[in-house]
Design a protein around this motif. Structure first.
Motif, mmCIF file in Angstrom:
data_model
loop_
_atom_site.group_PDB
_atom_site.id
_atom_site.type_symbol
_atom_site.label_atom_id
_atom_site.label_comp_id
_atom_site.label_asym_id
_atom_site.label_seq_id
_atom_site.Cartn_x
_atom_site.Cartn_y
_atom_site.Cartn_z
ATOM 1 N N GLU A 55 0.952 -1.280 0.014
ATOM 2 C CA GLU A 55 -0.077 -0.031 -0.016
ATOM 3 C C GLU A 55 0.695 1.457 -0.021
ATOM 4 O OE1 GLU A 55 -3.543 1.972 2.797
ATOM 5 O OE2 GLU A 55 -2.706 0.154 3.063
ATOM 6 N N ALA A 56 0.608 1.965 -0.898
ATOM 7 C CA ALA A 56 1.544 3.253 -1.148
ATOM 8 C C ALA A 56 1.190 4.214 -0.111
ATOM 9 C CB ALA A 56 1.208 4.019 -2.675
ATOM 10 N N ALA A 57 2.132 5.242 0.441
ATOM 11 C CA ALA A 57 1.892 6.144 1.460
ATOM 12 C C ALA A 57 0.948 6.990 1.045
ATOM 13 C CB ALA A 57 3.072 6.684 1.835
ATOM 14 N N PRO A 58 -0.076 7.421 1.736
ATOM 15 C CA PRO A 58 -1.191 8.336 1.056
ATOM 16 C C PRO A 58 -0.774 9.909 1.222
ATOM 17 C CG PRO A 58 -1.467 7.844 3.646
ATOM 18 C CD PRO A 58 -0.349 6.989 3.032
ATOM 19 N N SER A 59 -1.021 10.611 0.357
ATOM 20 C CA SER A 59 -0.961 11.975 0.053
ATOM 21 C C SER A 59 -1.268 12.701 1.376
ATOM 22 C CB SER A 59 -1.753 12.682 -0.981
ATOM 23 O OG SER A 59 -1.147 11.926 -2.384
ATOM 24 N N PRO A 60 -0.495 13.640 1.876
ATOM 25 C CA PRO A 60 -0.710 14.299 2.884
ATOM 26 C C PRO A 60 -2.262 14.872 2.744
ATOM 27 C CG PRO A 60 1.378 14.748 2.600
ATOM 28 C CD PRO A 60 0.960 13.934 1.314
ATOM 29 N N ARG A 61 -2.869 14.861 3.915
ATOM 30 C CA ARG A 61 -4.295 15.549 3.793
ATOM 31 C C ARG A 61 -4.405 16.832 4.485
ATOM 32 N NH1 ARG A 61 -8.846 11.751 5.809
ATOM 33 N NH2 ARG A 61 -7.637 11.584 7.539
ATOM 34 N N LEU A 62 -4.585 17.863 3.616
ATOM 35 C CA LEU A 62 -4.597 19.171 4.221
ATOM 36 C C LEU A 62 -6.126 19.780 4.215
ATOM 37 C CD1 LEU A 62 -1.706 20.819 1.976
ATOM 38 C CD2 LEU A 62 -1.551 19.264 3.951
ATOM 39 N N LEU A 63 -6.184 20.765 5.350
ATOM 40 C CA LEU A 63 -7.602 21.329 5.402
ATOM 41 C C LEU A 63 -7.068 22.768 5.461
ATOM 42 C CD1 LEU A 63 -10.661 21.563 6.175
ATOM 43 C CD2 LEU A 63 -9.866 21.749 8.597
ATOM 44 N N GLY B 200 0.576 17.549 -5.266
ATOM 45 C CA GLY B 200 0.404 16.069 -4.868
ATOM 46 C C GLY B 200 -0.160 16.088 -3.404
ATOM 47 N N PHE B 201 -0.707 17.295 -2.978
ATOM 48 C CA PHE B 201 -1.361 17.153 -1.515
ATOM 49 C C PHE B 201 -3.082 16.930 -2.007
ATOM 50 C CE2 PHE B 201 2.055 20.029 -0.763
ATOM 51 C CZ PHE B 201 2.750 19.345 0.395
ATOM 52 N N GLU B 202 -3.475 16.275 -0.749
ATOM 53 C CA GLU B 202 -5.166 16.068 -0.786
ATOM 54 C C GLU B 202 -5.593 17.268 -0.201
ATOM 55 O OE1 GLU B 202 -8.281 13.088 0.812
ATOM 56 O OE2 GLU B 202 -6.521 12.241 0.231
ATOM 57 N N VAL B 203 -6.430 18.221 -0.605
ATOM 58 C CA VAL B 203 -6.915 19.292 0.091
ATOM 59 C C VAL B 203 -8.245 19.280 0.064
ATOM 60 C CG1 VAL B 203 -6.848 21.922 -0.023
ATOM 61 C CG2 VAL B 203 -4.868 20.853 -1.080
ATOM 62 N N THR B 204 -9.067 19.720 1.361
ATOM 63 C CA THR B 204 -10.235 20.031 1.463
ATOM 64 C C THR B 204 -10.459 21.478 2.031
ATOM 65 O OG1 THR B 204 -10.725 17.572 2.230
ATOM 66 C CG2 THR B 204 -12.273 19.469 3.129
ATOM 67 N N GLN C 248 -13.103 17.631 12.466
ATOM 68 C CA GLN C 248 -13.124 16.648 13.275
ATOM 69 C C GLN C 248 -13.732 15.337 12.380
ATOM 70 O OE1 GLN C 248 -15.868 17.664 17.052
ATOM 71 N NE2 GLN C 248 -16.356 19.471 15.458
ATOM 72 N N GLU C 249 -14.276 15.685 11.086
ATOM 73 C CA GLU C 249 -14.511 14.171 10.276
ATOM 74 C C GLU C 249 -13.687 13.808 9.597
ATOM 75 O OE1 GLU C 249 -17.145 16.492 7.481
ATOM 76 O OE2 GLU C 249 -18.606 16.934 9.185
ATOM 77 N N MET C 250 -12.246 14.846 9.074
ATOM 78 C CA MET C 250 -11.245 14.088 8.261
ATOM 79 C C MET C 250 -9.953 14.012 9.171
ATOM 80 S SD MET C 250 -10.240 17.502 6.044
ATOM 81 C CE MET C 250 -8.582 16.701 5.525
ATOM 82 N N LEU C 251 -9.954 14.420 10.354
ATOM 83 C CA LEU C 251 -8.678 14.431 10.796
ATOM 84 C C LEU C 251 -7.469 14.763 10.093
ATOM 85 C CD1 LEU C 251 -9.410 11.171 13.113
ATOM 86 C CD2 LEU C 251 -9.721 13.587 13.919
ATOM 87 N N PRO C 252 -7.203 15.937 9.626
ATOM 88 C CA PRO C 252 -6.295 16.149 8.591
ATOM 89 C C PRO C 252 -4.903 15.991 9.190
ATOM 90 C CG PRO C 252 -7.016 18.161 9.610
ATOM 91 C CD PRO C 252 -8.009 17.046 10.009
#
Length: 241
Positions: free
Chosen positions: A10-18, A38-42, A55-59
């Motif tokens: 399993e590849a390391a996930p992209s960092p999740r940013l808020l 390459g970041f995952e952005v909400t 609280q929902e995504m725990l960035p």
């Protein structure tokens, strides 16, 4: 030349940013730039919206403006630092304020970095990567120290199983129901077997960082706050074998 990961790893996930900012144009531009890197952005439109989404995504990281309606950046930061799940999440303030006093106030409030507007996009990305890498190092260090307690953890699990087998703290009459994902269920079983994060990561062929996230989600779903509590809860409610 980049290495290709084996198909079963399993590849390391992209960092999740808020990203929290009340300016639509800036919010859209920064989101697009970070996603291109390459970041995952909400995104969130203010501190209240940011708090709900955090609280929902725990960035992995929060980038927040300071001056916003309803709840400003300081209000969001205060809520996060007081929350057990989000207290250690890195926060970068992105704001038009650039005076030394303002930066000092931010650092005293617990912010990890402070970038005044206008900013250079490349500098923003560099600072984001730096904070994410620093957090990764802290997680790895925490996991390394946790692994030194594997003997104590194994003894505690044995004691819990013995007590339950002899009717001390017997299984709940009403067994709790939980909607675990298959991966969460796998991690829970391995935690109950006494494996630490590094061993779980190796067995599931994933990263320690992923395991940390799964364990955090299990804490949330079971209302526990430590591995020992989690194991006891899982055994009492017949969630593991």
């Amino acid at each position: 030349m980049s290495e290709t990961l084996p198909q079963n790893v399993e590849a390391a996930p992209s960092p999740r940013l808020l990203l929290v900012d009340d300016e639509p144009g800036l919010r859209t531009a920064v989101q697009a730039y970070l996603e291109d890197e390459g970041f995952e952005v909400t995104t969130a439109v203010d501190g209240d919206d940011g708090w709900q989404k955090a609280q929902e995504m725990l960035p992995d990281l929060v980038i927040s403006d300071v001056m916003m309606p309803r709840c400003d950046g300081y209000g969001l930061l205060k809520r996060m630092r007081e929350d057990e799940r989000l207290g250690g999440t890195p926060v970068i303030f992105l704001t038009a304020k650039g005076m030394t006093a303002d930066r000092t106030e931010g650092y005293l409030a617990g912010v990890d970095d402070y970038i005044p507007k206008p900013f250079d996009p490349e500098e923003l990305v560099a600072r984001v990567r730096n904070v994410v890498r620093r957090q990764d190092r802290l997680l790895r260090e925490a996991a390394r120290f946790a692994d030194t307690d594997v003997g104590q953890m194994a003894r505690q699990i044995t004691e819990i199983r013995t007590m339950l087998a002899h009717g001390d703290g017997s299984s709940s009459k009403d067994v709790a129901l939980h909607n675990f994902t298959p991966r969460e269920a796998s991690v829970l079983q391995l935690v109950a077997e006494g494996l630490m994060n590094k061993e779980i990561a190796r067995q599931l062929e994933t990263s320690i960082r992923n395991v940390e996230k799964y364990v955090s989600r299990l804490f949330i779903k079971t209302g526990t706050s430590s591995r020992t509590e989690l194991v006891r809860y899982a055994l009492e409610n017949q969630l593991v074998t």
